[in-house]
Motif scaffolding. Structure first.
Motif, mmCIF file in Angstrom:
data_model
loop_
_atom_site.group_PDB
_atom_site.id
_atom_site.type_symbol
_atom_site.label_atom_id
_atom_site.label_comp_id
_atom_site.label_asym_id
_atom_site.label_seq_id
_atom_site.Cartn_x
_atom_site.Cartn_y
_atom_site.Cartn_z
ATOM 1 N N PHE A 139 -3.004 5.115 7.492
ATOM 2 C CA PHE A 139 -3.572 4.056 7.010
ATOM 3 C C PHE A 139 -4.422 3.548 8.410
ATOM 4 O O PHE A 139 -4.184 3.015 9.336
ATOM 5 C CB PHE A 139 -2.439 2.772 6.468
ATOM 6 N N SER A 171 -2.054 -4.024 8.619
ATOM 7 C CA SER A 171 -1.938 -4.547 7.866
ATOM 8 C C SER A 171 -2.567 -5.598 6.935
ATOM 9 O O SER A 171 -2.273 -7.145 8.596
ATOM 10 C CB SER A 171 -0.775 -5.093 6.774
ATOM 11 N N ILE A 221 -7.452 1.849 -2.050
ATOM 12 C CA ILE A 221 -6.540 0.551 -2.281
ATOM 13 C C ILE A 221 -7.356 -0.518 -2.762
ATOM 14 O O ILE A 221 -7.662 -1.457 -1.343
ATOM 15 C CB ILE A 221 -5.408 0.430 -2.448
ATOM 16 N N ASP A 244 0.481 -0.765 -0.365
ATOM 17 C CA ASP A 244 0.048 0.290 0.156
ATOM 18 C C ASP A 244 0.603 1.503 -0.084
ATOM 19 O O ASP A 244 0.159 2.021 -0.496
ATOM 20 C CB ASP A 244 -0.728 0.102 1.127
#
Length: 151
Positions: A70, A75, A122, A4
């Motif tokens: 983020f 993640s 994304i 990302d």
């Protein structure tokens, strides 16, 4: 996902992006030097004292540069969005409030701008397939000035 930040850098190629990064990856002198050189701002998730994070973030924002956050805080490879954390919006509001209370100029002599949050999505069409299509979508900037009365 680990890709990302690279995808976002490529999509925002005209802007230098700083990133919030968990402080645990600043593990040694070399990692710290590298992460600082590429504009990472350490986030200590264990501490409730976020003064250092705020100051580092405010320093970047006063330069009229961008910080990528983020907001899921981790993640993952799930095909859906996880619960968002509120740190980015809180810091953006604090920064905008601080400018309202005391306008500042950055080291380039420019008036520091109020914060805005630009949502970015994304999406990997086939995450398991090498070189599959990646879609990056930018939402309308959310200006923090309109939310100060409720903050």
């Amino acid at each position: 996902m680990l890709l990302d930040p690279a995808v976002l850098c490529n999509a925002c190629s005209k802007e230098y992006l700083h990133y919030w990064a968990k402080s645990s990856i600043f593990v040694n002198e070399y990692a710290t030097r590298f992460l600082n050189s590429v504009g990472c701002v350490p986030v200590d998730r264990e501490s409730k004292d976020h003064l250092g994070l705020y100051q580092s973030t405010f320093d970047v924002m006063e330069l009229n540069e961008s910080i990528a956050v983020f907001p899921e805080g981790t993640s993952h490879t799930l095909s859906r969005i996880s619960k968002l954390k509120d740190g980015a919006s809180f810091v953006a509001l604090e920064y905008t409030k601080s400018l309202k209370d005391k306008p500042r100029y950055n080291r380039h002599g420019q008036l520091a701008k109020p914060a805005a949050i630009v949502p970015v999505g994304i999406v990997y069409t086939e995450k398991s397939r090498y070189r599959s299509v990646i879609n990056v979508r930018f939402g309308k900037p959310i200006q923090m000035k309109g939310y100060l009365d409720n903050f």
